[in-house]
Structure formats: C-alpha cells, structure tokens
Design an enzyme around this catalytic site. Structure first.
Site, PDB file in Angstrom:
ATOM      1  N   GLU A   1      -1.344  -8.898   4.648  1.00 54.26           N
ATOM      2  CA  GLU A   1      -1.095  -9.204   6.004  1.00 54.26           C
ATOM      3  C   GLU A   1      -2.360  -9.269   6.664  1.00 54.26           C
ATOM      4  O   GLU A   1      -2.509  -9.421   7.966  1.00 54.26           O
ATOM      5  CB  GLU A   1      -0.108  -7.813   6.641  1.00 54.26           C
ATOM      6  CG  GLU A   1      -1.014  -6.582   6.821  1.00 54.26           C
ATOM      7  CD  GLU A   1      -0.719  -6.012   5.545  1.00 54.26           C
ATOM      8  OE1 GLU A   1      -0.743  -6.230   4.558  1.00 54.26           O
ATOM      9  OE2 GLU A   1      -0.900  -4.594   5.473  1.00 54.26           O
TER      10      GLU A   1
ATOM     11  N   CYS B   1       0.843  -1.174   0.066  1.00 51.11           N
ATOM     12  CA  CYS B   1       0.067   0.063   0.157  1.00 51.11           C
ATOM     13  C   CYS B   1       0.684   1.341  -0.134  1.00 51.11           C
ATOM     14  O   CYS B   1       1.531   1.716  -0.935  1.00 51.11           O
ATOM     15  CB  CYS B   1      -0.915  -0.006   1.056  1.00 51.11           C
ATOM     16  SG  CYS B   1      -2.394   1.127   1.163  1.00 51.11           S
TER      17      CYS B   1
ATOM     18  N   HIS C   1      -3.567  -5.784   0.780  1.00 51.17           N
ATOM     19  CA  HIS C   1      -2.940  -6.045   2.098  1.00 51.17           C
ATOM     20  C   HIS C   1      -3.179  -7.697   2.535  1.00 51.17           C
ATOM     21  O   HIS C   1      -3.945  -8.089   3.144  1.00 51.17           O
ATOM     22  CB  HIS C   1      -3.706  -5.316   3.028  1.00 51.17           C
ATOM     23  CG  HIS C   1      -3.543  -3.837   3.216  1.00 51.17           C
ATOM     24  ND1 HIS C   1      -2.539  -3.219   3.696  1.00 51.17           N
ATOM     25  CD2 HIS C   1      -4.261  -3.039   2.424  1.00 51.17           C
ATOM     26  CE1 HIS C   1      -2.539  -2.048   3.484  1.00 51.17           C
ATOM     27  NE2 HIS C   1      -3.539  -1.598   2.734  1.00 51.17           N
TER      28      HIS C   1
END
Lengths: 80, 226
Positions: free
Chosen positions: B198, B86, B196
């Site tokens: 994660e 990002c 993302h």
C-alpha cells in the site's frame, strides 16, 4: 489460588534476544556460559480453590493466549 | 469489490491502506472497529499494519482474540478474501488463519527500508497481476517479521504452494525461514505479508509495484491514474 506460568521458547527455535543477552553477559566477564534463553513469567491470582480445576483453567489460558504453542512451551506451578 | 478494514487500538497503517484501496478501486473500505462482532457483507477484509495493543504479550496476540476476529474467521472459512499486512500478518498467524509465527527480527533491529520481493505464486486473487518469478520493490517496516514454522509445517507450506512472496536478491531483512515474506492459507483466500504494497502505489511513493496487488484484489476503477 495463586499460580506461576513460565513460558519458554521450544528447543530449536532461534532466540535472538537470548543470544544478545548471552553476548552481553560474556562481555561483562561471566565465563563459561553455554547459552541463555529468554522467557516470560505470569503471576496469576484466581478465585478457584480446587487445584485440579485451577490447573485445567490455567492450561486453557496457556493454550488460548499466554503461549504461542507454535514456538513456545509452558509450565504451570500452583502456589497455595 | 466491497471491502472492510478492521481497526484495532494501535493500528497506524490504516490510513495508507484506506487511501490505496480507495484510489485504486474507487470504493472506500468500510471501517470496522475491533469490538464489533459482525462484518458488513464484503468481498475483501483488510487488516492493516501498526502496533495493535502495543505489541503486548506477542505481536498481534491480543488483537487476534478481539471480538471481531471470530467474524473474520467465519468469513474467511466461507471464502471471503482476507489481506493482512505487517501487523495484519502477525494477527492472522496468531488467530490461526495462517500457519507459522512472526518472531523478533534476527538482527533484533527494527528495519525500515525497501526490499526486493519475488512473486513466488502468481496464481491467486491477490497476485494474479504479477508474473510468477517477477521481482518487485516493496518497503518493509517492522521489528517482528522473522517468519518461523516447524519443519513439517514449513514443508507443507512449500508443497502446497502457499508462499506468495519471498525476499529476493539477498534482501531478507529479518531472518525469515526460506526467505518467506508472505504466505497464503491452503485455500489461497487469505494472504499475510510483512512488506507494505500500500506504500508503493503512486509515482510520488517512488514506484508503483504495489498497485497490481490492489488492482487484482479490489478491481481497478475506470480511468484510474497512477
């Protein structure tokens, strides 16, 4: 010395913000608008008094930070 | 694998990234403040998401000129792996470690939703846990994710197989050219991506499609549970 740096998007780079602004101007009744492109202006005040040196310094600033030359052009205007 | 995570003023996905890295690899990344000029001896450098410097000037522009970025560039050039997610992706393009630029989303709207990603190149230290062509879920949350590069650069990115991920199934959320969601550098040791991974590593997240990236990159600790 003072300088004005104008940063604009290169031709062919999509400018969604400019498009939205144009749409709003159209809606406000401003007829005959062909396009609107959004840019940035930096007013810079620096110690340098030599025009050539000032220009070179600001060009370096543009290349290193003020403009992303992948998508943006810049012009430098020196003002006294 | 040892990792370092760079923290800028305005980083806000650092906690998620630390949790994901630690949970999967068993090792917590060393946190490095952006004013530092040296990095610890690590295998992987992570630049998390957020809004470094409030997105002033251009997203990632100021952070890319932070003191620590010189050390990141040196490490990257020596082959250390670098992952930017990002805002981390935006910073890597602004720093010149990845080609192109992330512009304002075509819709002008901040998008926060789940998209489909095609793993375009599974032949890398980041993506080897996936199959080429595999379609995974991944969340996005950004305002400036619209990947742009001039025609010549884009052709080079494609011909060098530098596209890691593409938005699939008509889920391109931002107008990115060629549906690009993530790209490598030429050497494939630097990856930047807008989505993302994660945020999709345990079942409570609603899926675990992001795990394979961290497992490939950082190594999976024995007995790790999803």
């Amino acid at each position: 010395m003072k300088a004005k740096v104008i940063v604009t998007l290169k031709n062919g780079v999509l400018d969604p913000q400019g498009k939205a602004i144009k749409g709003s101007l159209d809606a406000l009744g401003f007829a005959g608008l062909n396009s609107v492109r959004q840019g940035k202006i930096f007013d810079i005040n620096l110690d340098e008094t030599d025009k050539e040196k000032a220009n070179a310094k600001i060009k370096d600033m543009c290349e290193k930070l003020l403009a992303n030359t992948v998508i943006e052009n810049y012009t430098i205007q020196l003002i006294e | 694998m040892k990792s370092a995570l760079i923290v800028f003023p305005g980083s806000n996905r650092d906690s998620d990234m630390i949790k994901a890295s630690t949970k999967i690899s068993g090792n917590a990344p060393t946190l490095v403040w952006h004013k530092e000029t040296t990095l610890p001896d690590v295998d992987v450098i992570i630049i998390p998401g957020g809004f470094s410097y409030g997105d002033y000037l251009r997203s990632g522009a100021i952070a890319a000129r932070s003191p620590i970025m010189e050390a990141v560039k040196l490490a990257a050039n020596k082959g250390t792996k670098v992952l930017g997610v990002c805002n981390g992706f935006q910073i890597l393009t602004e720093a010149g470690l990845l080609p192109g630029v992330l512009m304002r989303n075509k819709s002008l709207k901040f998008v926060c939703k789940s998209v489909k990603l095609e793993v375009t190149n599974a032949d890398s230290d980041f993506t080897s846990g996936y199959d080429e062509g595999q379609v995974i879920n991944c969340p996005v949350a950004h305002h400036d994710g619209n990947f742009f590069a001039d025609e010549k650069t884009l052709a080079e990115i494609e011909s060098n197989n530098q596209v890691a991920f593409r938005y699939a199934n008509d889920t391109n959320p931002n107008g990115s050219l060629n549906n690009i969601a993530g790209i490598f550098n030429k050497q494939k040791n630097v990856l930047g991506m807008m989505p993302h991974p994660e945020n999709l590593i345990e079942k409570a997240h609603g899926g675990t499609d992001g795990r394979a990236l961290f497992e490939a990159l950082l190594g999976k600790q024995l007995g790790a549970k999803s």
